[in-house]
Design a protein around this motif. Structure first.
Motif, PDB file in Angstrom:
ATOM      1  N   GLY A 290       0.605  -1.141  -0.010  1.00 29.68           N
ATOM      2  CA  GLY A 290       0.119   0.110  -0.041  1.00 29.68           C
ATOM      3  C   GLY A 290       0.926   1.316   0.020  1.00 29.68           C
ATOM      4  N   ALA A 291       2.134   1.175   0.424  1.00 31.51           N
ATOM      5  CA  ALA A 291       3.020   2.343   0.669  1.00 31.51           C
ATOM      6  C   ALA A 291       3.714   2.450  -0.999  1.00 31.51           C
ATOM      7  CB  ALA A 291       3.935   2.169   1.578  1.00 31.51           C
ATOM      8  N   GLU A 292       3.465   1.741  -1.480  1.00 29.94           N
ATOM      9  CA  GLU A 292       4.379   1.782  -3.073  1.00 29.94           C
ATOM     10  C   GLU A 292       3.624   2.560  -3.803  1.00 29.94           C
ATOM     11  OE1 GLU A 292       7.364   0.685  -4.548  1.00 29.94           O
ATOM     12  OE2 GLU A 292       8.095   0.332  -2.469  1.00 29.94           O
ATOM     13  N   ASP A 293       3.900   3.763  -4.446  1.00 26.35           N
ATOM     14  CA  ASP A 293       3.009   4.451  -5.173  1.00 26.35           C
ATOM     15  C   ASP A 293       2.415   3.706  -6.540  1.00 26.35           C
ATOM     16  OD1 ASP A 293       3.051   6.755  -3.777  1.00 26.35           O
ATOM     17  OD2 ASP A 293       4.839   7.400  -4.810  1.00 26.35           O
ATOM     18  N   ARG A 294       3.285   2.737  -7.289  1.00 27.92           N
ATOM     19  CA  ARG A 294       2.684   2.032  -8.193  1.00 27.92           C
ATOM     20  C   ARG A 294       2.163   0.825  -8.092  1.00 27.92           C
ATOM     21  NH1 ARG A 294       7.388   1.321 -12.594  1.00 27.92           N
ATOM     22  NH2 ARG A 294       8.478   0.729 -10.731  1.00 27.92           N
ATOM     23  N   LEU A 295       1.923   0.491  -6.744  1.00 25.13           N
ATOM     24  CA  LEU A 295       1.121  -0.818  -6.339  1.00 25.13           C
ATOM     25  C   LEU A 295      -0.047  -0.411  -5.678  1.00 25.13           C
ATOM     26  CD1 LEU A 295       3.459  -3.632  -5.228  1.00 25.13           C
ATOM     27  CD2 LEU A 295       2.064  -3.577  -7.289  1.00 25.13           C
ATOM     28  N   LYS A 296      -0.167   0.700  -4.898  1.00 26.82           N
ATOM     29  CA  LYS A 296      -1.345   0.688  -3.917  1.00 26.82           C
ATOM     30  C   LYS A 296      -2.746   0.958  -4.608  1.00 26.82           C
ATOM     31  CE  LYS A 296      -0.966   5.827  -4.347  1.00 26.82           C
ATOM     32  NZ  LYS A 296      -0.770   7.223  -3.429  1.00 26.82           N
ATOM     33  N   ASP A 297      -2.612   1.057  -5.859  1.00 28.14           N
ATOM     34  CA  ASP A 297      -4.055   1.103  -6.639  1.00 28.14           C
ATOM     35  C   ASP A 297      -4.288  -0.251  -7.575  1.00 28.14           C
ATOM     36  OD1 ASP A 297      -4.973   3.581  -5.567  1.00 28.14           O
ATOM     37  OD2 ASP A 297      -3.850   4.719  -7.111  1.00 28.14           O
ATOM     38  N   HIS A 298      -3.359  -1.183  -7.344  1.00 25.17           N
ATOM     39  CA  HIS A 298      -3.537  -2.435  -8.178  1.00 25.17           C
ATOM     40  C   HIS A 298      -4.713  -3.253  -7.498  1.00 25.17           C
ATOM     41  CE1 HIS A 298      -2.250  -6.316  -9.745  1.00 25.17           C
ATOM     42  NE2 HIS A 298      -1.077  -5.603 -10.454  1.00 25.17           N
ATOM     43  N   ALA A 299      -5.233  -3.716  -8.319  1.00 24.02           N
ATOM     44  CA  ALA A 299      -6.704  -4.487  -7.973  1.00 24.02           C
ATOM     45  C   ALA A 299      -6.413  -5.543  -6.960  1.00 24.02           C
ATOM     46  CB  ALA A 299      -7.295  -5.229  -9.252  1.00 24.02           C
ATOM     47  N   CYS A 300      -5.070  -6.138  -6.988  1.00 19.63           N
ATOM     48  CA  CYS A 300      -4.918  -7.264  -5.810  1.00 19.63           C
ATOM     49  C   CYS A 300      -4.751  -6.819  -4.612  1.00 19.63           C
ATOM     50  CB  CYS A 300      -3.663  -8.181  -6.373  1.00 19.63           C
ATOM     51  SG  CYS A 300      -2.195  -7.499  -5.918  1.00 19.63           S
ATOM     52  N   VAL A 301      -4.276  -5.446  -4.368  1.00 18.95           N
ATOM     53  CA  VAL A 301      -4.162  -5.017  -3.044  1.00 18.95           C
ATOM     54  C   VAL A 301      -5.459  -4.908  -2.492  1.00 18.95           C
ATOM     55  CG1 VAL A 301      -3.469  -3.087  -1.776  1.00 18.95           C
ATOM     56  CG2 VAL A 301      -2.066  -3.751  -3.791  1.00 18.95           C
ATOM     57  N   ALA A 302      -6.539  -4.321  -3.198  1.00 15.78           N
ATOM     58  CA  ALA A 302      -7.871  -4.054  -2.861  1.00 15.78           C
ATOM     59  C   ALA A 302      -8.528  -5.580  -2.325  1.00 15.78           C
ATOM     60  CB  ALA A 302      -8.795  -3.330  -3.814  1.00 15.78           C
ATOM     61  N   LYS A 303      -8.234  -6.453  -3.174  1.00 18.95           N
ATOM     62  CA  LYS A 303      -8.887  -7.966  -3.137  1.00 18.95           C
ATOM     63  C   LYS A 303      -8.257  -8.242  -1.623  1.00 18.95           C
ATOM     64  CE  LYS A 303      -9.699  -9.144  -7.733  1.00 18.95           C
ATOM     65  NZ  LYS A 303      -9.333 -10.118  -8.779  1.00 18.95           N
ATOM     66  N   ILE A 304      -6.965  -8.097  -1.673  1.00 15.45           N
ATOM     67  CA  ILE A 304      -6.244  -8.662  -0.228  1.00 15.45           C
ATOM     68  C   ILE A 304      -6.687  -7.926   0.999  1.00 15.45           C
ATOM     69  CG2 ILE A 304      -4.013  -8.884   0.903  1.00 15.45           C
ATOM     70  CD1 ILE A 304      -2.716  -9.392  -1.813  1.00 15.45           C
ATOM     71  N   ARG A 305      -6.936  -6.824   0.904  1.00 11.83           N
ATOM     72  CA  ARG A 305      -7.168  -5.879   1.963  1.00 11.83           C
ATOM     73  C   ARG A 305      -8.512  -6.409   2.639  1.00 11.83           C
ATOM     74  NH1 ARG A 305      -5.999  -1.006   0.166  1.00 11.83           N
ATOM     75  NH2 ARG A 305      -4.153  -1.180   1.184  1.00 11.83           N
ATOM     76  N   GLU A 306      -9.640  -6.477   1.541  1.00  7.03           N
ATOM     77  CA  GLU A 306     -11.174  -6.972   1.802  1.00  7.03           C
ATOM     78  C   GLU A 306     -10.934  -8.273   2.455  1.00  7.03           C
ATOM     79  OE1 GLU A 306     -15.049  -7.611   2.190  1.00  7.03           O
ATOM     80  OE2 GLU A 306     -13.819  -5.610   1.930  1.00  7.03           O
ATOM     81  N   ALA A 307     -10.104  -9.047   1.748  1.00  7.86           N
ATOM     82  CA  ALA A 307     -10.177 -10.406   2.484  1.00  7.86           C
ATOM     83  C   ALA A 307      -9.365 -10.528   3.902  1.00  7.86           C
ATOM     84  CB  ALA A 307      -9.225 -11.478   1.634  1.00  7.86           C
ATOM     85  N   PHE A 308      -8.658  -9.663   4.176  1.00 10.62           N
ATOM     86  CA  PHE A 308      -8.085  -9.619   5.301  1.00 10.62           C
ATOM     87  C   PHE A 308      -9.135  -9.157   6.415  1.00 10.62           C
ATOM     88  CE2 PHE A 308      -3.189  -9.106   4.814  1.00 10.62           C
ATOM     89  CZ  PHE A 308      -3.326 -10.582   4.264  1.00 10.62           C
ATOM     90  N   ARG A 309      -9.962  -8.108   6.037  1.00 13.71           N
ATOM     91  CA  ARG A 309     -11.094  -7.664   6.910  1.00 13.71           C
ATOM     92  C   ARG A 309     -11.923  -8.812   7.104  1.00 13.71           C
ATOM     93  NH1 ARG A 309     -15.945  -6.434   6.358  1.00 13.71           N
ATOM     94  NH2 ARG A 309     -16.305  -7.153   4.007  1.00 13.71           N
TER      95      ARG A 309
END
Length: 487
Positions: A290-309
């Protein structure tokens, strides 16, 4: 007899003894006589032959990253190779499904089993202790390059009339497991006709990650940056090219897929081990993404964050929650990188099937893949336990190579590799050398063999023996060597 045309998907197997003189390979051109009614394709049998081979079993005792004795839940070379094989089959299927007709070959009988086979085989030639083992073997020859390629011994003043060529010395000073893999499966496994595992031309072609000899190595071209095959296997590579139509420097299209899946496995699954060992938590990795500018908006980051929630809301125990999160992260990252790899392969298909050697690996510019590799570098490859294991392994390999070299050279007749060893220590070392490796060396040495070719065969025997060892065998042998009385 009809003349067969070269094809990337050649089912041919190498000629048996006597068939070369008979002028053809008809008996081994497609499938063995006893298997004509078999449901298995030639390439499915290639995979089976590899799966049940001794070198594959030995991978269970070869280091991937972490020392073998610390955690039996982390990966070995064997588990890594099975994972690469599985990923390669999956990626090949994605590409074939998205771009129908691209391969012009049957997905289930040809594409999938070749990818399974080369994924399983890609690390077979690696010595104990991984890439540090390769470096240690190369360093042993580099330390002796003032005489070992040019003279009978360090004390010899006259030298060989024809030294081993400069470029060919790279096979040793830059020792690499990739050409050793080809040698292992084509030469060093026992076979009634001396054909190793007797794999098909297409499978062997796809196995050549670096399709160049030492003479044509070019460190500025990714696909040519390492020696791809040894001089001893030049005749086999020539046969492969006659059957497939490939030329020096040209990669088989499926090799790009295997290379990408090796990158996927290294990048994701080494990080997976980092989390399993508790060095970094799933939340740590997600936070870094999430701290990487070129990665924070990657679709898999959002999926992982939602799964962790969702996992947190389920209120599992701490360790159970961690394992579930690791599983989600692995799955979403793998899905993302396989999608990237499939898209990159299809985008570059014209260059790949035109066999353009200057291409970058298909995941070379992946932000996600490179980020994960950097995490593995920071948390795994720089870990003190890993570095200590590599240092110990490198020292062990250096002593083991000196021990076997003394035995290889300490013989009654120079032109007979099997002749009697002269000391007790040499006899002990010689008793440990695999008989099939000795047979292969003996095939290359006769009374007519010039001294520099004898030296080349001696060095090849040394690398065959050491690279074939498992980590445990190497460490035990090093202990045995140190316990021997010094004269």
């Amino acid at each position: 007899m009809s003349e067969r045309k070269p094809t990337l998907w050649s089912e041919s197997r190498r000629p048996r003894k006597g068939e070369e003189e008979a002028g053809g390979t008809e008996a081994s051109a497609t499938i063995d006589e006893g298997d004509k009614l078999s449901w298995r394709s030639v390439f499915q049998r290639d995979y089976d032959r590899l799966l049940f081979s001794t070198p594959v079993r030995r991978l269970s005792d070869k280091t991937q990253v972490w020392p073998m004795d610390e955690n039996d839940g982390v990966r070995t070379r064997l588990t890594h190779s099975h994972e690469v094989a599985n990923l390669a089959r999956s990626l090949g299927s994605r590409i074939a499904t998205q771009e129908e007709g691209l391969f012009n070959a049957d997905l289930h009988r040809t594409i999938q089993p070749i990818l399974w086979a080369i994924g399983l085989a890609h690390d077979l030639g690696n010595p104990p202790f991984g890439h540090q083992g390769e470096a240690a073997m190369g360093r042993w020859f580099k330390d002796r390059e003032a005489w070992i390629f040019t003279h009978a011994s360090e004390e010899d003043e006259k030298g060989f009339a024809e030294p081993i060529p400069e470029k060919q010395r790279l096979e040793f000073t830059k020792f690499d497991g990739n050409p050793q893999t080809l040698r292992l499966v084509t030469r060093l496994q026992t076979h009634a006709h001396g054909l190793g595992l007797d794999l098909s031309a297409a499978t062997l072609a796809a196995m050549l990650k670096y399709p160049v000899s030492a003479e044509n190595r070019n460190k500025d071209v990714p696909a040519h940056k390492k020696v791809g095959y040894f001089e001893t296997e030049r005749d086999i590579v020539n046969w492969i090219r006659d059957e497939t139509g490939l030329k020096e420097g040209q990669r088989h299209p499926l090799t790009w897929i295997m290379e990408a899946c090796d990158d996927v496995a290294y990048s994701i699954l080494d990080v997976d081990d980092v989390m399993k060992k508790g060095i970094a938590s799933p939340e740590d990795i997600l936070s870094q993404m999430g701290a990487e500018d070129r990665l924070k908006d990657h679709a898999c980051v959002a999926k992982i964050r939602e799964a962790f929630r969702r996992v947190d809301e389920a209120k599992h125990g701490v360790f159970v929650a961690r394992d579930i999160k690791i599983g989600y992260m692995r799955a979403y990252l793998m899905e993302a990188l396989l999608d990237e790899a499939a898209a990159s392969f299809i985008d570059n298909a014209a260059a790949i099937f035109a066999f353009e050697g200057g291409m970058l690996p298909i995941l070379e510019e992946s932000v996600l893949c490179n980020f994960l590799k950097s995490v593995a570098k920071d948390h795994a490859f720089s870990n003190p336990g890993v570095l200590k294991s590599e240092a110990v392994g490198a020292e062990a390999i250096s002593h083991i190579m000196s021990f076997f070299w003394a035995s290889i050279r300490d013989r009654e007749h120079n032109d007979d590799i099997k002749s009697c060893r002269m000391t007790a220590a040499s006899k002990f070392a010689w008793s440990l050398v695999s008989p099939n490796y000795i047979e292969e060396a003996a095939r290359c040495i006769t009374k007519q063999t010039p001294p520099q070719r004898i030296r080349y065969a001696e060095m090849r025997l040394l690398t065959d023996m050491v690279s074939g060892m498992t980590d445990s065998f190497a460490m035990k042998l090093w202990g045995d060597i140190r316990a021997l009385p010094k004269c």
